[in-house]
Design an enzyme around this catalytic site. Structure first.
Site, PDB file in Angstrom:
ATOM      1  CG  ASP A  43      -0.332  -0.071   2.518  1.00 29.32           C
ATOM      2  OD1 ASP A  43       0.895  -0.296   2.593  1.00 29.32           O
ATOM      3  OD2 ASP A  43      -1.055   0.098   3.532  1.00 29.32           O
ATOM      4  CB  SER A  44       4.597   1.717  -0.060  1.00 29.73           C
ATOM      5  OG  SER A  44       4.817   0.547  -0.827  1.00 29.73           O
ATOM      6  CG  ASP A  82       0.516  -4.096   2.138  1.00 29.99           C
ATOM      7  OD1 ASP A  82       0.756  -5.070   2.893  1.00 29.99           O
ATOM      8  OD2 ASP A  82       1.251  -3.090   2.064  1.00 29.99           O
ATOM      9  CE  LYS A 112       3.313  -6.264   3.929  1.00 26.47           C
ATOM     10  NZ  LYS A 112       2.853  -5.049   4.628  1.00 26.47           N
ATOM     11  CD  GLU A 114       0.417  -1.459   8.092  1.00 22.54           C
ATOM     12  OE1 GLU A 114       0.046  -0.663   8.992  1.00 22.54           O
ATOM     13  OE2 GLU A 114       0.918  -1.078   7.011  1.00 22.54           O
ATOM     14  CD  GLU A 181       7.782  -0.364   7.656  1.00 22.74           C
ATOM     15  OE1 GLU A 181       6.860  -1.112   7.290  1.00 22.74           O
ATOM     16  OE2 GLU A 181       7.893   0.814   7.278  1.00 22.74           O
TER      17      GLU A 181
HETATM   18  N1  LIG Z   1       9.075   5.238  -0.297  1.00 25.90           N
HETATM   19  C1  LIG Z   1       8.660   4.573   0.782  1.00 25.90           C
HETATM   20  N2  LIG Z   1       9.503   3.713   1.381  1.00 25.90           N
HETATM   21  C2  LIG Z   1       9.107   3.025   2.484  1.00 25.90           C
HETATM   22  O1  LIG Z   1       9.907   2.222   3.006  1.00 25.90           O
HETATM   23  C3  LIG Z   1       7.788   3.214   2.978  1.00 25.90           C
HETATM   24  C4  LIG Z   1       6.945   4.112   2.299  1.00 25.90           C
HETATM   25  N3  LIG Z   1       7.399   4.798   1.218  1.00 25.90           N
HETATM   26  N4  LIG Z   1       5.666   4.329   2.686  1.00 25.90           N
HETATM   27  C5  LIG Z   1       5.091   3.446   3.667  1.00 25.90           C
HETATM   28  C6  LIG Z   1       6.078   3.149   4.685  1.00 25.90           C
HETATM   29  C7  LIG Z   1       6.494   4.372   5.505  1.00 25.90           C
HETATM   30  N5  LIG Z   1       7.840   4.037   5.822  1.00 25.90           N
HETATM   31  C8  LIG Z   1       8.735   4.855   6.507  1.00 25.90           C
HETATM   32  C9  LIG Z   1       8.773   6.224   6.268  1.00 25.90           C
HETATM   33  C10 LIG Z   1       9.685   7.021   6.927  1.00 25.90           C
HETATM   34  C11 LIG Z   1      10.561   6.476   7.849  1.00 25.90           C
HETATM   35  C12 LIG Z   1      11.536   7.361   8.546  1.00 25.90           C
HETATM   36  O2  LIG Z   1      11.739   8.476   8.152  1.00 25.90           O
HETATM   37  N6  LIG Z   1      12.206   6.893   9.599  1.00 25.90           N
HETATM   38  C13 LIG Z   1      13.253   7.645  10.273  1.00 25.90           C
HETATM   39  C14 LIG Z   1      13.463   7.078  11.651  1.00 25.90           C
HETATM   40  C15 LIG Z   1      13.198   8.104  12.708  1.00 25.90           C
HETATM   41  C16 LIG Z   1      13.586   7.589  14.072  1.00 25.90           C
HETATM   42  O3  LIG Z   1      14.786   7.657  14.371  1.00 25.90           O
HETATM   43  O4  LIG Z   1      12.706   7.137  14.824  1.00 25.90           O
HETATM   44  C17 LIG Z   1      14.554   7.492   9.480  1.00 25.90           C
HETATM   45  O5  LIG Z   1      15.399   8.383   9.588  1.00 25.90           O
HETATM   46  O6  LIG Z   1      14.730   6.496   8.762  1.00 25.90           O
HETATM   47  C18 LIG Z   1      10.509   5.112   8.100  1.00 25.90           C
HETATM   48  C19 LIG Z   1       9.604   4.314   7.424  1.00 25.90           C
HETATM   49  C20 LIG Z   1       8.209   2.761   5.285  1.00 25.90           C
HETATM   50  N7  LIG Z   1       7.321   2.606   4.145  1.00 25.90           N
HETATM   51  C1  LIG Z   2       7.242  -1.520   3.262  1.00 26.54           C
HETATM   52  C2  LIG Z   2       6.437  -2.743   2.989  1.00 26.54           C
HETATM   53  C3  LIG Z   2       6.659  -3.816   3.998  1.00 26.54           C
HETATM   54  C4  LIG Z   2       4.970  -2.394   2.868  1.00 26.54           C
HETATM   55  O1  LIG Z   2       4.139  -2.743   3.651  1.00 26.54           O
HETATM   56  C5  LIG Z   2       4.578  -1.571   1.715  1.00 26.54           C
HETATM   57  O2  LIG Z   2       5.377  -1.377   0.791  1.00 26.54           O
HETATM   58  O3  LIG Z   2       3.426  -1.121   1.709  1.00 26.54           O
HETATM   59 MG   LIG Z   3       2.289  -1.725   3.411  1.00 28.34          MG
END
Ligand SMILES: Nc1nc(=O)c2c([nH]1)NC[C@@H]1CN(c3ccc(C(=O)N[C@@H](CCC(=O)O)C(=O)O)cc3)CN21
Ligand SMILES: CC(C)C(=O)C(=O)O
Ligand SMILES: [Mg+2]
Length: 282
Positions: A43-44, A82, A112, A114, A181
């Site tokens: 669903d990303s 998803d 899948k 959540e 994740e």
């Molecule tokens: N392009 C994209 N990639 C992804 O992996 C993803 C999506 N979109 N959309 C749905 C979710 C959202 N996701 C995400 C989005 C942002 C972070 C993020 O910015 N995390 C911070 C961590 C912050 C902390 O320290 O707590 C990082 O810096 O990575 C993580 C997962 C993973 N999934």
């Molecule tokens: C990041 C993966 C695990 C996901 O759920 C997605 O792409 O939607």
């Molecule tokens: Mg997803």
């Protein structure tokens, strides 16, 4: 890999499972020919393809359309779809009709969803109905509003313990595999050791039973914020940008199309037509 048994086998032989998302036929086709073990229609989709700022607005209709496209592009790869936000939180009848669309109409091999304990009854009932279910715990983007942002999960002792319990509950409910994740690498390893089903990590370190990445992140396509756990293996945005600029420029300068990209007719066909150039020459 064709079946959920193949996933289990990989855990037993300690051979990492490779999974990538895909949302359309040509991307799925490339994933299949690259030999990826499984494709996730994530669903990303909402964020990397549809332009939303979260996965919250994605609908079952969206997922069905894109799962169909992926299935056509990768007919011989295990495809997981998803279940989007709020499509598995009402009556089981409602959940079942959404799952039916993804599996029967769109051709997904598994779904899948959540969550931990709260979704175990759905995991159990779907598995009993013959639908393989992949769990997803840790950072669960559909709950971003409750979690207060996309943050690393399981950083303190209590939340780490809770995640291990959730993994065990999801396994017990019948899930054939589990995505974890955005957790510390040590916790990714520990959870993988604590359950018998294969754990597929994203931002969960190198010691899970497999890895999954978002397609567009992996190829460097799109300027959306990229999480720390992403490795971009190439940068197609740059190549696409250059191609578009060249096209734009060549059209303006009448350098495209050349004869090589044009069709012609025999001279006499146009003779006398609307006083065209050929007519005037005569
Ligand atoms: N392009 C994209 N990639 C992804 O992996 C993803 C999506 N979109 N959309 C749905 C979710 C959202 N996701 C995400 C989005 C942002 C972070 C993020 O910015 N995390 C911070 C961590 C912050 C902390 O320290 O707590 C990082 O810096 O990575 C993580 C997962 C993973 N999934
Ligand atoms: C990041 C993966 C695990 C996901 O759920 C997605 O792409 O939607
Ligand atoms: Mg997803």
């Amino acid at each position: 890999m064709k079946t959920t048994a193949d996933f289990m086998k990989r855990k037993q032989t300690n051979e990492p499972i490779t999974m990538v998302t895909a949302y359309d036929a040509p991307s799925a086709k490339l994933a299949e020919s690259a030999g990826l073990d499984a494709i996730l229609v994530g669903d990303s989709l909402g964020m990397v393809v549809l332009g939303y700022t979260s996965t919250i607005p994605v609908t079952v209709d969206d997922m069905v359309l894109h799962t169909k496209a992926v299935r056509r592009g990768a007919p011989n790869t295990f495809v997981v779809a998803d279940l989007p936000h709020l499509s598995y939180h009402g009556s089981f009848d409602a959940t079942l009709s959404n799952v039916r669309r993804l599996v029967q109409e769109a051709g997904a091999d598994a779904v899948k969803l959540e969550g931990g304990a709260t979704v175990c009854s759905e995991i159990k009932a779907l598995t009993e109905a013959g639908v393989p279910v992949m769990g997803h715990i840790g950072l669960t983007p559909q709950s971003v509003a409750v979690m207060g942002g996309y943050k690393v999960q399981g950083k303190d002792r209590e939340s780490a313990r809770k995640l291990i319990e959730e993994a065990k509950a999801v396994e017990k409910a019948g899930a054939f595999s589990l995505v974890i994740e955005c957790v510390p690498a040590e916790l990714g390893k520990l959870i993988s050791e604590q359950v018998t089903i294969p754990v597929i990590g994203i931002g969960a370190g190198v010691d899970t039973d497999g890895q999954v990445l978002v397609y567009h992140d992996l190829i460097g396509y799109g300027d959306v914020h990229v999480p720390k756990f992403v490795k971009a293996y190439t940068n197609v945005s740059e190549q696409i940008q250059q191609a578009l600029e060249s096209y734009h420029d060549e059209v303006k300068r009448r350098q495209f199309p050349t004869e090589a990209h044009s069709f012609t007719v025999k001279e006499d066909v146009l003779q006398g037509l609307y006083g065209g150039k050929i007519d005037e020459d005569n």
